[in-house]
Design an enzyme around this catalytic site. Sequence first.
Site, mmCIF file in Angstrom:
data_model
loop_
_atom_site.group_PDB
_atom_site.id
_atom_site.type_symbol
_atom_site.label_atom_id
_atom_site.label_comp_id
_atom_site.label_asym_id
_atom_site.label_seq_id
_atom_site.Cartn_x
_atom_site.Cartn_y
_atom_site.Cartn_z
ATOM 1 N N SER A 247 -0.026 24.279 16.513
ATOM 2 C CA SER A 247 -0.567 25.128 17.555
ATOM 3 C C SER A 247 -0.419 24.520 18.933
ATOM 4 O O SER A 247 -0.224 23.318 19.088
ATOM 5 C CB SER A 247 -2.054 25.362 17.298
ATOM 6 O OG SER A 247 -2.754 24.140 17.448
ATOM 7 N N LYS A 248 -0.520 25.363 19.904
ATOM 8 C CA LYS A 248 -0.314 24.961 21.281
ATOM 9 C C LYS A 248 -1.355 23.934 21.748
ATOM 10 O O LYS A 248 -1.077 23.104 22.600
ATOM 11 C CB LYS A 248 -0.382 26.196 22.180
ATOM 12 C CG LYS A 248 0.236 25.950 23.547
ATOM 13 C CD LYS A 248 0.903 27.187 24.107
ATOM 14 C CE LYS A 248 1.888 26.788 25.198
ATOM 15 N NZ LYS A 248 2.788 27.818 25.616
ATOM 16 N N ARG A 249 -2.545 24.022 21.166
ATOM 17 C CA ARG A 249 -3.618 23.117 21.565
ATOM 18 C C ARG A 249 -3.267 21.642 21.381
ATOM 19 O O ARG A 249 -3.701 20.787 22.116
ATOM 20 C CB ARG A 249 -4.888 23.410 20.758
ATOM 21 C CG ARG A 249 -5.696 24.573 21.297
ATOM 22 C CD ARG A 249 -7.091 24.132 21.704
ATOM 23 N NE ARG A 249 -7.062 23.161 22.796
ATOM 24 C CZ ARG A 249 -7.090 23.460 24.068
ATOM 25 N NH1 ARG A 249 -7.125 24.700 24.448
ATOM 26 N NH2 ARG A 249 -7.084 22.511 24.999
ATOM 27 N N GLY B 263 -0.346 19.981 21.489
ATOM 28 C CA GLY B 263 0.950 19.487 21.929
ATOM 29 C C GLY B 263 1.902 20.629 22.198
ATOM 30 O O GLY B 263 1.503 21.784 22.214
#
Length: 494
Positions: free
Chosen positions: A256-258, A260
Amino acid sequence: MSNKKPRVRFAPSPTGYLHVGGLRTALYNYLFAKKNGGEFILRIEDTDQNRFVEGAVENLIETINWVGLEYDEGPNKDGKVGPYFQSERLKIYKKYSEQLIEQGDAYRCFCTPERLTALREEQQKAKLPQAKYDKLCLHLSKEEIKKNIAEGKPYIVRLNVKAGDNIIINDIVRDKVEFTRAVIDDQVLIKTDGFPTYHMANVVDDHLMGITHVIRGEEWLSSTPKHILLYNAFGWEVPEFAHLPLLLNADRSKLSKRQGDVAVEDYKAKGYLKEALLNFVALLGWSTSDNDEFFNLEDLVNNFSLERVHKAGAIFNVEKLDWINAEHLRKKDKLEILQMLKAELTESKYKDLELTDEYLLLIVEAMLERVSFVKEYIDNSPYFYEPPTSYDETVIKKRWKDDSVDLLQKYVAKLTELENPIKADYEIALKQVAEEAECGAGRIIHPVRVATSGVGIGPGVYDLLFILGKDEVITRINNALKVIPEIKKNISIN
RNA sequence: GGCGCGUUCGUCUAGUGGUCUAGGACGCUGGCCUCUCACGCCGGUAACACGGGUUCGACCCCCGUACGCGCUACCA
């Protein structure tokens, strides 16, 4: 397995960027198609109007083009089965959903969202094994339906899942997976806004576009029974399925974007080569039986097989990506690196320098084994672009001796006499000074390095000196001679 | 909760009943090379989730447990 020429597709929904997991899915589809002489299609699944993102499609296509996964059919590349945007195929889905309704395999549902959530809560409270729609609207009479439509009541179309055998999927990577039919909900096919859901659009398009192999992420495995039910209802041949393992964060949750960077463009911006990205991502869930790990696209095509895709999710581990990037960069043609370096320079603070290709090529050769990214041709050796702005104190402390000034002056004197020195001349001159002073070459080499580059690391000194050129070397040494002794003195005091 | 999938070194993986005292790669690390750094080379580090079976013999087959993940939306 059918012996038709395979046709596969990558069918992303345009969310604004291409996820690295999506890149791998696209890659595997591409590889499978090319390996087997088939076709690779790009289809845009833009059926969620709420998630519309301006420019997302353009961005997606641009990224696909950048990595070089050329599609045979898709946006801007019409085949015979377009359009390739689901938002432009609404009439098709409507037609097929009506067919299903007529057959009794689907029905209109007028239930309000409020009723549905209430129903779910009720079922949950009753601790029912699974929440499912109660088929209330299936039993509506023709008159009631007509009346509801006439009144303009919004409705959706649902799949009518009937009693029957269990659904069995023969997945290429997971083998046999069985689902109890009773567990399958009456899936929504068409939404109130007239757009299809993924399930409907996907099945209809895959069939109409002649897709033979559905290669997609594991998150779709659970809904595959619904898709099979749809194929059966239409009387269409069911394609082969291959559900790919997920890409994971370091903590094993879905990437997920959170945690990295997940967008391909992020990695592009960081200077990763597309070859490295492709190579790395290919190895996340697939391998050969031998120990090969370095592949370009063509190698991957030649070696790929879905049978060697494995089942467990893989953590996206950037350290290995860095290594692969360095490997690919080192194996590139020097002239190609030169072009990349020039492009990089125009973005740097050295953009106004007028450097010849000949000069830059020397830098490329000298630094080749010392960089992992093109950027590092600049960042790791700024001394090729400007004189040192400072001198590394730890190096001075260790390498600058009492006789350094004297030796450097002698070396400068020697160099002054040279005419158009080649690399070997710098070495001969230095050795002469060392011999005359009766000291080791290292006694001069290290001070020369700091004096000319400001640092203690880098290419061989003779390469360094030759690249900089006689005049520049002399100027730099003379400058250093003015400041380094002072620095040395300060270090000694402290 | 239900359904499904998964589980070999820190990470990516090889391995399809005996060739495994489990191989490779990244990382980390010792050494060699050497004017530094890097490259290269040689070496080290570290894993079969657990418990039962089946078998002469299980990483490999079966069952269970644990843990993780996915799905369970008028999102894909």
